[in-house]
Design a protein around this motif. Sequence first.
Motif, PDB file in Angstrom:
ATOM      1  N   THR A 114       0.819  -1.206   0.000  1.00 24.11           N
ATOM      2  CA  THR A 114       0.000   0.000   0.000  1.00 24.11           C
ATOM      3  C   THR A 114       0.857   1.261   0.000  1.00 24.11           C
ATOM      4  O   THR A 114       0.319   2.376  -0.106  1.00 24.11           O
ATOM      5  N   ASN A 115       2.176   1.098   0.094  1.00 22.53           N
ATOM      6  CA  ASN A 115       3.102   2.232   0.167  1.00 22.53           C
ATOM      7  C   ASN A 115       3.758   2.419  -1.200  1.00 22.53           C
ATOM      8  O   ASN A 115       4.529   1.575  -1.653  1.00 22.53           O
ATOM      9  N   GLU A 116       3.455   3.520  -1.853  1.00 19.44           N
ATOM     10  CA  GLU A 116       3.918   3.753  -3.223  1.00 19.44           C
ATOM     11  C   GLU A 116       5.439   3.705  -3.335  1.00 19.44           C
ATOM     12  O   GLU A 116       5.991   3.082  -4.255  1.00 19.44           O
ATOM     13  N   ALA A 117       6.135   4.333  -2.413  1.00 20.12           N
ATOM     14  CA  ALA A 117       7.597   4.369  -2.475  1.00 20.12           C
ATOM     15  C   ALA A 117       8.198   2.982  -2.258  1.00 20.12           C
ATOM     16  O   ALA A 117       9.167   2.596  -2.931  1.00 20.12           O
ATOM     17  N   GLN A 118       7.643   2.222  -1.315  1.00 23.14           N
ATOM     18  CA  GLN A 118       8.169   0.886  -1.059  1.00 23.14           C
ATOM     19  C   GLN A 118       7.931  -0.049  -2.250  1.00 23.14           C
ATOM     20  O   GLN A 118       8.779  -0.887  -2.562  1.00 23.14           O
ATOM     21  N   VAL A 119       6.783   0.093  -2.905  1.00 21.51           N
ATOM     22  CA  VAL A 119       6.528  -0.722  -4.100  1.00 21.51           C
ATOM     23  C   VAL A 119       7.499  -0.334  -5.210  1.00 21.51           C
ATOM     24  O   VAL A 119       8.103  -1.198  -5.859  1.00 21.51           O
ATOM     25  N   ALA A 120       7.681   0.956  -5.431  1.00 24.58           N
ATOM     26  CA  ALA A 120       8.607   1.407  -6.479  1.00 24.58           C
ATOM     27  C   ALA A 120      10.011   0.867  -6.239  1.00 24.58           C
ATOM     28  O   ALA A 120      10.719   0.476  -7.178  1.00 24.58           O
ATOM     29  N   THR A 140      -9.130  -2.571   3.370  1.00 29.47           N
ATOM     30  CA  THR A 140      -9.343  -3.652   2.406  1.00 29.47           C
ATOM     31  C   THR A 140      -9.063  -3.177   0.989  1.00 29.47           C
ATOM     32  O   THR A 140      -8.382  -3.860   0.205  1.00 29.47           O
ATOM     33  N   LEU A 141      -9.573  -2.005   0.624  1.00 34.51           N
ATOM     34  CA  LEU A 141      -9.310  -1.462  -0.705  1.00 34.51           C
ATOM     35  C   LEU A 141      -7.825  -1.171  -0.894  1.00 34.51           C
ATOM     36  O   LEU A 141      -7.262  -1.404  -1.971  1.00 34.51           O
ATOM     37  N   ALA A 142      -7.178  -0.690   0.164  1.00 36.93           N
ATOM     38  CA  ALA A 142      -5.769  -0.307   0.050  1.00 36.93           C
ATOM     39  C   ALA A 142      -4.889  -1.506  -0.275  1.00 36.93           C
ATOM     40  O   ALA A 142      -4.087  -1.474  -1.208  1.00 36.93           O
ATOM     41  N   VAL A 143      -5.002  -2.574   0.506  1.00 35.17           N
ATOM     42  CA  VAL A 143      -4.100  -3.708   0.309  1.00 35.17           C
ATOM     43  C   VAL A 143      -4.505  -4.544  -0.903  1.00 35.17           C
ATOM     44  O   VAL A 143      -3.639  -5.018  -1.652  1.00 35.17           O
ATOM     45  N   LEU A 201      -0.610  -0.483  -7.668  1.00 34.21           N
ATOM     46  CA  LEU A 201       0.763  -0.001  -7.527  1.00 34.21           C
ATOM     47  C   LEU A 201       1.769  -1.023  -8.040  1.00 34.21           C
ATOM     48  O   LEU A 201       2.767  -0.673  -8.683  1.00 34.21           O
ATOM     49  N   THR A 202       1.509  -2.299  -7.771  1.00 31.07           N
ATOM     50  CA  THR A 202       2.424  -3.369  -8.197  1.00 31.07           C
ATOM     51  C   THR A 202       2.471  -3.472  -9.707  1.00 31.07           C
ATOM     52  O   THR A 202       3.559  -3.526 -10.306  1.00 31.07           O
ATOM     53  N   ALA A 223       4.111  -0.283 -11.411  1.00 32.13           N
ATOM     54  CA  ALA A 223       5.571  -0.291 -11.319  1.00 32.13           C
ATOM     55  C   ALA A 223       6.171  -1.375 -12.202  1.00 32.13           C
ATOM     56  O   ALA A 223       7.232  -1.185 -12.817  1.00 32.13           O
ATOM     57  N   ALA A 224       5.513  -2.524 -12.302  1.00 35.16           N
ATOM     58  CA  ALA A 224       6.031  -3.634 -13.099  1.00 35.16           C
ATOM     59  C   ALA A 224       6.146  -3.273 -14.567  1.00 35.16           C
ATOM     60  O   ALA A 224       7.088  -3.686 -15.256  1.00 35.16           O
ATOM     61  N   LEU A 225       5.210  -2.482 -15.070  1.00 35.51           N
ATOM     62  CA  LEU A 225       5.175  -2.190 -16.506  1.00 35.51           C
ATOM     63  C   LEU A 225       6.309  -1.289 -16.962  1.00 35.51           C
ATOM     64  O   LEU A 225       6.638  -1.267 -18.149  1.00 35.51           O
TER      65      LEU A 225
END
Length: 244
Positions: free
Chosen positions: A60-66, A99-102, A109-110, A113-115
């Motif tokens: 749910t954390n944009e920076a951590q996913v990036a 629930t929506l966030a996770v 977000l996943t 970033a993957a693309l």
Amino acid sequence: MTGPRMRRVLVTGGGSGIGRAIARAFAEAGDAVTICGRRMDALEETAQGYTMTLRQADVTNEAQVAALFDQPYDVVVANAGGGPAAKLRNTTLEQWNDTLAVTLTGTFLTFRAALDGMGQGGRLIAIASTASLKGGATIAAYASAKHGVLGLVRSVAQEVAKQGITCNAICPGFVDTPLAQGAIEGLMEKKGLDRAKAEAMVASGNPVGGLIRPDEVASAALYLASPGARMINGHALSLSGGEI
């Protein structure tokens, strides 16, 4: 001559249950697997006996996913998700937002970033649910989030099709994971049932009977990531014994 490059695979929510089974299946297939999750001890348990890269991250954390995508991946499995078993009138705003966030925002977000680095032959796979395909009397927040995941998958599939990338969802019914066991134990306590009867109630929606095994979900993920699944795109694969 050198052989083919090992595929790089990322599995979110890799610390238990379905994510653990998928991560181990890809590792056994010879892929270079990275797993992420909030709890490092759970990730370490998944990786016991396997060669995996462990990354602590909250989807749910944009920076951590990036930060997870410091190198591109060939296969990305968005598995992290969850939600309360509660009727709508008993669902708090905090539960709804969490629930929506996770479940939905984490998948968004996943995949986004993957693309950035994914090339031709890439595979995006969301672990959705039969709740993506129908509602449920006590899962309003969860079913709403999972319906959103399926809408995201179908939209991304059209966006990336010309790039040789596919995006699909696996929609299992009740899988034998700690979450399912929690539901079983909740029924035992609430209704005074023994474990066998409570498990039968939880699995009653599956015409085949019984809980789905995590390795069965992993097998579906391996197939969707295979070259033979090139033309499967934007699909919701129901893994439910005929429930859907």
